[in-house]
Design a protein around this motif. Structure first.
Motif, mmCIF file in Angstrom:
data_model
loop_
_atom_site.group_PDB
_atom_site.id
_atom_site.type_symbol
_atom_site.label_atom_id
_atom_site.label_comp_id
_atom_site.label_asym_id
_atom_site.label_seq_id
_atom_site.Cartn_x
_atom_site.Cartn_y
_atom_site.Cartn_z
ATOM 1 N N LEU A 69 -114.848 -32.709 -15.030
ATOM 2 C CA LEU A 69 -115.068 -32.001 -16.284
ATOM 3 C C LEU A 69 -113.722 -31.485 -16.782
ATOM 4 O O LEU A 69 -113.026 -30.762 -16.070
ATOM 5 C CB LEU A 69 -116.040 -30.837 -16.062
ATOM 6 N N VAL A 70 -113.340 -31.875 -17.985
ATOM 7 C CA VAL A 70 -112.124 -31.368 -18.635
ATOM 8 C C VAL A 70 -112.595 -30.685 -19.905
ATOM 9 O O VAL A 70 -112.883 -31.333 -20.904
ATOM 10 C CB VAL A 70 -111.129 -32.510 -18.954
ATOM 11 N N LEU A 79 -103.914 -36.146 -21.192
ATOM 12 C CA LEU A 79 -104.245 -37.223 -20.258
ATOM 13 C C LEU A 79 -103.741 -38.550 -20.797
ATOM 14 O O LEU A 79 -103.743 -38.806 -21.991
ATOM 15 C CB LEU A 79 -105.758 -37.303 -20.047
ATOM 16 N N THR A 80 -103.314 -39.405 -19.875
ATOM 17 C CA THR A 80 -102.866 -40.732 -20.248
ATOM 18 C C THR A 80 -104.063 -41.577 -20.653
ATOM 19 O O THR A 80 -105.073 -41.599 -19.967
ATOM 20 C CB THR A 80 -102.148 -41.402 -19.049
#
Length: 82
Positions: A69-70, A79-80
């Motif tokens: 969970l972000v 994030l890439t």
């Protein structure tokens, strides 16, 4: 490996196909058990922040799926892109 008919013996089959490039579609294909296991991993991540599940693609070689969970948009933006 033959497909088992007893629910306890059925593998959680799930293929996850990522986008090939930006704006392309992604696919998640699986049998009932595989999709339920993936859903359970997502539900657990929503409750606890992260989880894992072991699934099997069409070649029956198991792999782990990590779900996290972000919930901060700024962190997500860093994030890439796959």
């Amino acid at each position: 490996m033959p497909y088992q008919t007893d629910d306890d013996d059925v593998l959680g089959l799930c293929n996850i196909y990522a986008q090939q490039t930006h704006h392309f579609e992604a696919f998640i294909l699986g049998n009932r058990k595989g999709l339920l296991e993936l859903r359970n991993a997502i539900d657990k991540a929503l409750e606890t922040g992260c989880s894992t599940s072991t699934l099997f693609p069409s070649d029956y070689e198991g792999y782990d799926v990590y779900v996290a969970l972000v919930d901060e948009e700024q962190r997500f933006e860093k994030l890439t892109t796959p």
